[in-house]
Scaffold this active site. Structure first.
Site, short mmCIF file in Angstrom:
data_model
loop_
_atom_site.label_atom_id
_atom_site.label_comp_id
_atom_site.label_asym_id
_atom_site.label_seq_id
_atom_site.Cartn_x
_atom_site.Cartn_y
_atom_site.Cartn_z
CG ASP A 1 -2.03 1.00 1.15
OD1 ASP A 1 -3.19 0.58 1.16
OD2 ASP A 1 -1.74 2.22 1.07
N GLY B 1 -12.53 -0.43 0.85
CA GLY B 1 -13.03 -0.26 -0.51
C GLY B 1 -13.73 1.05 -0.80
CG HIS C 1 -8.43 -3.12 -2.02
ND1 HIS C 1 -9.43 -2.50 -2.75
CD2 HIS C 1 -8.19 -2.31 -0.96
CE1 HIS C 1 -9.77 -1.36 -2.17
NE2 HIS C 1 -9.04 -1.23 -1.06
CG HIS D 1 -10.02 -3.84 -8.51
ND1 HIS D 1 -9.34 -3.74 -9.72
CD2 HIS D 1 -9.98 -5.15 -8.18
CE1 HIS D 1 -8.93 -4.94 -10.09
NE2 HIS D 1 -9.30 -5.81 -9.16
CG HIS E 1 -6.49 -2.57 3.50
ND1 HIS E 1 -5.78 -1.43 3.22
CD2 HIS E 1 -7.71 -2.37 2.93
CE1 HIS E 1 -6.53 -0.59 2.52
NE2 HIS E 1 -7.71 -1.13 2.33
P1 AMP Z 1 -9.85 1.59 0.41
O1 AMP Z 1 -10.47 1.58 -0.97
O2 AMP Z 1 -10.57 2.54 1.34
O3 AMP Z 1 -9.73 0.21 0.99
O4 AMP Z 1 -8.38 2.18 0.28
C1 AMP Z 1 -7.59 1.97 -0.86
C2 AMP Z 1 -6.14 1.78 -0.48
O5 AMP Z 1 -5.37 1.72 -1.68
C3 AMP Z 1 -5.53 2.89 0.39
O6 AMP Z 1 -4.94 2.31 1.55
C4 AMP Z 1 -4.47 3.52 -0.52
O7 AMP Z 1 -3.33 3.96 0.16
C5 AMP Z 1 -4.16 2.38 -1.48
N1 AMP Z 1 -3.69 2.83 -2.79
C6 AMP Z 1 -4.30 3.72 -3.61
N2 AMP Z 1 -3.58 3.88 -4.74
C7 AMP Z 1 -2.48 3.08 -4.62
C8 AMP Z 1 -1.36 2.81 -5.44
N3 AMP Z 1 -1.21 3.39 -6.65
N4 AMP Z 1 -0.44 1.92 -5.00
C9 AMP Z 1 -0.59 1.33 -3.81
N5 AMP Z 1 -1.62 1.54 -2.98
C10 AMP Z 1 -2.56 2.41 -3.37
#
Ligand code: AMP
Length: 128
Positions: free
Chosen positions: A29, A86, A93, A91, A95
């Site tokens: 992340d 999310g 994911h 998409h 954590h």
């Molecule tokens: P969430 O959708 O609330 O679960 O959060 C999305 C997560 O993706 C956050 O912790 C961001 O720091 C992470 N994130 C967003 N863009 C990128 C990226 N280009 N590379 C790595 N992590 C990312």
């Protein structure tokens, strides 16, 4: 339009990749809660975890288990905390946040509720 994570998976946007298989991709992340904070993403572009079909859902958690072992080993974490949020990236994911103690992971403030509210909500959920 493809998500930022699909672009990462396709190599169109750089990432700190840690693992991949045919159907999943894991990378650091970019805004970590703790060093080693890793995201595990299915290559299939789907917004909401619980909309995944059963096979893809089960395969995702198997991938999470594989990556958790790697993150825990690499960071010497006592526990790797997982969550699925999310709100930022639509998409799926998961954590994975390596921790040594509870304060390493921000837990939102808890609500005070009366017994009657618990009862009503439990019934509402049970009956849903
Ligand atoms: P969430 O959708 O609330 O679960 O959060 C999305 C997560 O993706 C956050 O912790 C961001 O720091 C992470 N994130 C967003 N863009 C990128 C990226 N280009 N590379 C790595 N992590 C990312």
């Amino acid at each position: 339009m493809s998500t930022i994570f699909s672009k990462i998976i396709a190599g169109e946007i750089p990432s700190y990749k840690v693992w991949e298989d045919e159907h999943h991709f894991a990378f650091l992340d970019i805004n970590p809660v703790q060093p080693g904070h890793t995201l595990v993403v299915p290559k299939q572009e789907i917004d909401y975890l619980f909309d995944m079909d059963d096979a893809a859902y089960a395969a995702l958690w198997k991938a999470v288990k594989t990556v958790e072992a790697k993150v825990r080993k690499a960071t010497s974490a006592k526990r790797v905390v997982i969550d699925v949020v999310g709100y930022e990236v639509p998409h799926v994911h998961v954590h994975l946040v390596p921790t040594q103690e509870l304060s390493d992971y921000p837990v939102p403030p808890r609500k005070n509720m009366e017994p009657a509210e618990f009862e009503a909500l439990a019934k509402q959920i049970a009956d849903a």
